[in-house]
Design a protein around this motif. Structure first.
Motif, mmCIF file in Angstrom:
data_model
loop_
_atom_site.group_PDB
_atom_site.id
_atom_site.type_symbol
_atom_site.label_atom_id
_atom_site.label_comp_id
_atom_site.label_asym_id
_atom_site.label_seq_id
_atom_site.Cartn_x
_atom_site.Cartn_y
_atom_site.Cartn_z
ATOM 1 N N LYS A 9 0.846 -1.195 0.000
ATOM 2 C CA LYS A 9 0.000 0.000 0.000
ATOM 3 C C LYS A 9 0.880 1.242 0.000
ATOM 4 C CE LYS A 9 -3.550 -2.235 2.907
ATOM 5 N NZ LYS A 9 -4.353 -2.102 4.161
ATOM 6 N N LYS A 14 -0.095 3.917 -5.686
ATOM 7 C CA LYS A 14 -1.063 4.794 -6.339
ATOM 8 C C LYS A 14 -0.493 5.375 -7.633
ATOM 9 C CE LYS A 14 -4.642 8.043 -4.967
ATOM 10 N NZ LYS A 14 -5.196 8.824 -3.829
ATOM 11 N N GLN A 17 -0.757 2.673 -10.182
ATOM 12 C CA GLN A 17 -2.123 2.524 -10.674
ATOM 13 C C GLN A 17 -2.486 3.621 -11.684
ATOM 14 O OE1 GLN A 17 -3.970 2.620 -6.792
ATOM 15 N NE2 GLN A 17 -4.303 0.401 -6.768
ATOM 16 N N ARG A 18 -2.095 4.851 -11.370
ATOM 17 C CA ARG A 18 -2.391 5.957 -12.270
ATOM 18 C C ARG A 18 -1.700 5.780 -13.620
ATOM 19 N NH1 ARG A 18 -1.569 10.827 -7.834
ATOM 20 N NH2 ARG A 18 -3.718 10.880 -7.047
ATOM 21 N N LEU A 29 -10.014 0.863 -8.724
ATOM 22 C CA LEU A 29 -9.889 2.029 -7.854
ATOM 23 C C LEU A 29 -8.438 2.466 -7.731
ATOM 24 C CD1 LEU A 29 -12.315 1.080 -4.930
ATOM 25 C CD2 LEU A 29 -12.714 2.742 -6.764
ATOM 26 N N ASP A 31 -6.621 3.556 -5.357
ATOM 27 C CA ASP A 31 -6.667 3.695 -3.907
ATOM 28 C C ASP A 31 -5.330 3.451 -3.211
ATOM 29 O OD1 ASP A 31 -6.438 1.005 -4.393
ATOM 30 O OD2 ASP A 31 -8.320 0.433 -3.444
ATOM 31 N N GLY A 32 -4.281 3.189 -4.003
ATOM 32 C CA GLY A 32 -2.977 2.946 -3.389
ATOM 33 C C GLY A 32 -2.831 1.581 -2.760
ATOM 34 N N GLU A 33 -3.779 0.674 -3.044
ATOM 35 C CA GLU A 33 -3.702 -0.689 -2.511
ATOM 36 C C GLU A 33 -3.478 -1.672 -3.658
ATOM 37 O OE1 GLU A 33 -6.932 -1.750 0.033
ATOM 38 O OE2 GLU A 33 -6.764 0.072 1.245
ATOM 39 N N THR A 38 -5.086 -4.420 -9.656
ATOM 40 C CA THR A 38 -3.789 -3.835 -10.022
ATOM 41 C C THR A 38 -2.872 -4.904 -10.592
ATOM 42 O OG1 THR A 38 -4.011 -2.150 -8.303
ATOM 43 C CG2 THR A 38 -1.787 -2.568 -9.142
#
Length: 269
Positions: A9, A14, A17-18, A29, A31-33, A38
């Motif tokens: 995390k 994040k 993910q972006r 999401l 969400d950094g998880e 992912t």
């Protein structure tokens, strides 16, 4: 940020993910998880780029996503590619040949961004397999290119897979240079990639010029870099060789040179 994997995390996840989403691989999401979404998106990206699809964002994957500096992914080893180091990869080659021809090869690799150890070793081992003299020589006659009573290179004349259109294409577009570029199609394609227009088709003998031969080698390897690097990462030298040669010709010399280079060329140039 050396490795990101499932269960982690934070801000680094994040950013991962972006970046995946911006490239068309939606992780769900932002969400950094690092969860299943992912991981699946990351594996799809890795497959797209020819990377090992293990769902782990290590240095090579982060580099491909521009989330790590290239220097953090693969160090530049070209400063360690000395005449002496390369001569250890070419034990039967006159050192003067290496001294004369290594500079244009090194320059071409640098211009193509092929400065990491796997691709540098791939380039040099390919030269050993194709032309152990370390000279960009033209292909000689053999039973594989010339029939018993045929004219030189007649077995290449009608090779549609090479783009040849009949005699005298076989002889005109025979193997040349460090990569042994062969066939009308390849002369046209890589001539264009080098910014030479159709000059290489009109004057195929230019492929044996040391400066052009070095650039052709680098361009050919750059074209297949992702697949070659994946094979090398997995330790599959046979497949890496096949990606260049289409078979296993010269595999013994290629493998010997590659392993010698692993020892003679320092990782910390």
């Amino acid at each position: 940020m050396a490795v990101l994997k499932r269960g982690m995390k934070g801000a680094a996840v994040k950013r991962l993910q972006r970046e995946l989403k911006s490239r068309g691989f939606d992780p769900g999401l932002l969400d950094g998880e690092f969860g299943g979404g992912t991981e699946a998106a990351l594996m799809a990206f890795q497959l797209s780029e020819g990377l090992l699809a293990d769902g782990i964002a290590g240095p090579r994957t982060l580099g491909a996503l521009d989330l790590a500096k290239r220097a953090d992914v693969w160090p530049d080893v070209l400063p360690a590619v000395t005449v002496q180091a390369v001569s250890e990869m070419f034990p039967s080659t006159p050192i003067r040949n290496i001294r004369e021809n290594l500079p244009p090869v090194s320059t071409a690799l640098a211009e193509s961004g092929l400065t990491d150890k796997p691709m540098v070793l791939m380039a040099l081992a390919t030269i050993r397999a194709e032309t152990e003299s370390f000279k960009p020589v033209p292909e000689g006659l053999s039973r594989f290119n010339t029939s018993p009573r045929g004219h030189p290179f007649d077995l290449y004349d009608a090779r549609r897979d090479l783009g040849n259109q009949g005699a005298p294409d076989g002889e005109r577009f025979r193997g040349r240079g460090y990569i042994q570029l062969t066939g009308r199609f390849n002369y046209a394609r890589y001539g264009e990639l080098l910014g030479m227009g159709d000059e290489l088709v009109r004057k195929p003998e230019l492929a044996s010029d040391p400066l052009i031969a070095g650039r052709l080698l680098a361009s050919f390897l750059k074209d297949k870099e992702a697949r070659i690097k994946r094979a090398l990462i997995e330790g599959d030298l046979r497949h890496a060789r096949r990606l260049v040669n289409g078979g296993s010709h010269g595999l013994d010399r290629f493998t010997d040179a590659f392993h010698r280079g692993e020892r003679s060329i320092s990782d910390l140039a």
